[in-house]
Design a protein around this motif. Structure first.
Motif, short mmCIF file in Angstrom:
data_model
loop_
_atom_site.label_atom_id
_atom_site.label_comp_id
_atom_site.label_asym_id
_atom_site.label_seq_id
_atom_site.Cartn_x
_atom_site.Cartn_y
_atom_site.Cartn_z
N LYS A 135 3.68 14.80 36.13
CA LYS A 135 4.34 15.48 37.38
C LYS A 135 3.25 17.08 37.26
N VAL A 136 2.89 17.25 36.61
CA VAL A 136 2.81 18.56 36.23
C VAL A 136 0.63 18.94 36.18
N GLY A 137 0.56 17.69 35.33
CA GLY A 137 -1.12 17.78 35.64
C GLY A 137 -1.93 17.78 36.75
N ARG A 138 -2.76 18.50 36.93
CA ARG A 138 -3.66 18.16 37.52
C ARG A 138 -4.52 16.89 37.79
N GLN A 139 -5.28 16.34 37.07
CA GLN A 139 -5.77 15.22 36.62
C GLN A 139 -7.11 15.26 37.89
N LYS A 140 -7.93 16.16 36.98
CA LYS A 140 -9.51 16.07 37.81
C LYS A 140 -9.68 16.14 37.13
N VAL A 141 -9.68 16.45 35.70
CA VAL A 141 -10.75 16.16 34.79
C VAL A 141 -11.25 14.61 34.13
N GLU A 142 -12.24 14.49 34.03
CA GLU A 142 -13.54 13.44 33.84
C GLU A 142 -13.98 13.28 32.09
N LEU A 143 -13.87 12.16 31.80
CA LEU A 143 -13.75 12.19 30.18
C LEU A 143 -15.62 13.00 30.16
N GLN A 144 -16.56 12.59 31.03
CA GLN A 144 -17.99 13.46 30.45
C GLN A 144 -17.53 14.85 30.71
N GLN A 145 -16.75 15.54 30.92
CA GLN A 145 -16.14 17.23 31.19
C GLN A 145 -15.28 17.27 29.99
N ILE A 153 -6.99 18.34 20.57
CA ILE A 153 -5.75 18.82 20.78
C ILE A 153 -5.70 17.17 21.10
N LEU A 154 -6.35 16.48 21.40
CA LEU A 154 -6.17 15.34 21.55
C LEU A 154 -6.22 14.52 20.42
N GLY A 155 -6.81 14.53 18.54
CA GLY A 155 -7.13 13.84 18.06
C GLY A 155 -5.54 14.52 17.16
N PHE A 156 -4.90 15.53 17.26
CA PHE A 156 -3.42 15.81 16.92
C PHE A 156 -2.56 14.72 17.92
N ALA A 175 -1.35 14.18 26.39
CA ALA A 175 -2.27 15.17 26.41
C ALA A 175 -2.94 15.38 26.83
N GLY A 176 -3.74 14.14 27.87
CA GLY A 176 -4.23 14.22 28.26
C GLY A 176 -4.25 15.36 29.41
N LEU A 177 -3.02 14.45 30.42
CA LEU A 177 -2.45 14.53 31.74
C LEU A 177 -2.53 16.01 31.76
N PHE A 178 -1.61 16.35 30.92
CA PHE A 178 -1.56 17.75 30.79
C PHE A 178 -2.38 18.90 30.66
#
Length: 273
Positions: A135-145, A153-156, A175-178
């Motif tokens: 709901k709150v994630g911007r969903q704009k960042v790609e993997l290469q960024q 953070i994603l590891g934890f 975590a990725g969406l956040f």
């Protein structure tokens, strides 16, 4: 273990490993409901070798490109500026938390963490967190960024999946969406991030899975092959699905399953251990 049990659990592993609904929780629940016993954390870890083989095959081109870029980066400074070089290092960095915590809490992971009351709770709580992230994630960042902080953070987030019910892909995707990643980027990274940890855990626990009344080597081979075949199909489906739909389907599924599990436990229909 009977052949029916081995095949059923192999199917469950293959179908659920890559979906954000926790394969370890499903193996624990199916084992208890239909077979009256816990297949064990070792069985889960070893059958995951099959599903990770599916990842290696499905993403063979991406993995090969990342690996070769990582190797070339040791001698070529220009390669170190490429996004693939950074992503390769972030997969390595992101693997460290689950490796360290898995060793430190191995006994608890194989015993107390498999309590079905705890699993019911984590299914619901982390399902709701997944919904909030959608709901709150911007969903704009790609993997290469990705940045180093993102990898840590994603590891934890992945490491939290040591507790059945959290879900390795679910925790990483949440975590990725956040963090603002697109759904597809978060899913792809969760697949890549799982490879080192799952392969290492599976190999490490091979001796444990055959202890006591566990499955025979032939049964484990069959379960792993079944998990591989269905896991490959599951990867393709999930990537296609998240590119076009939200993750709310998985949120509702997790919440309903968790509530049903609470009812079954409260009514005494199944045992928590």
């Amino acid at each position: 273990m009977t052949w029916i049990e081995v095949i059923v659990l192999g199917v469950v592993q293959g179908l659920t490993e890559f979906l954000p609904i926790s394969s370890s929780a499903h193996l624990r629940i199916v084992s208890e409901v239909f077979f009256g016993q816990d297949a064990g954390a070792a069985f889960t870890a070893v059958t995951q070798l099959g599903t990770e083989a599916a990842v290696l095959l499905y993403f063979a081109r991406d993995i090969g490109r990342l690996f070769m870029t990582w190797v070339r980066g040791f001698t070529d400074p220009q390669v170190r500026t490429l996004p693939d070089y950074r992503v390769a290092w972030l997969v390595i960095i992101g693997t460290i938390p689950i490796g360290v915590l898995g060793i430190l809490f191995e006994e608890q992971i194989q015993t107390a963490a498999r309590n079905l009351w705890l699993i019911a709770t984590t299914l619901i709580v982390f399902g709701l967190l997944l919904g909030l992230a959608e709901k709150v994630g911007r969903q704009k960042v790609e993997l290469q960024q990705m940045k180093v902080a993102d990898g840590v953070i994603l590891g934890f987030a992945q490491a939290m999946a040591l507790i059945p019910g959290v879900s390795r892909s679910g925790g990483t995707i949440t975590a990725g969406l956040f963090l603002g990643f697109t759904r597809e980027a978060a899913v792809r990274y969760s697949f890549l991030l799982a490879i080192p940890a799952v392969v290492a855990a599976g190999i490490f626990q091979v001796p444990d899975v055959f202890a006591g009344d566990g499955p025979t080597p032939a049964q484990m081979i069959v379960a792993t092959v079944v998990a591989f075949a269905l896991g490959y199909a599951s990867i393709a489906w999930l990537l296609h699905y998240v590119a076009r739909h939200s993750v709310y389907l998985f949120v509702w599924y997790r919440v309903v399953l968790g509530l049903l599990l609470f009812v079954a436990l409260g009514a005494g229909w199944i045992s928590a251990y």
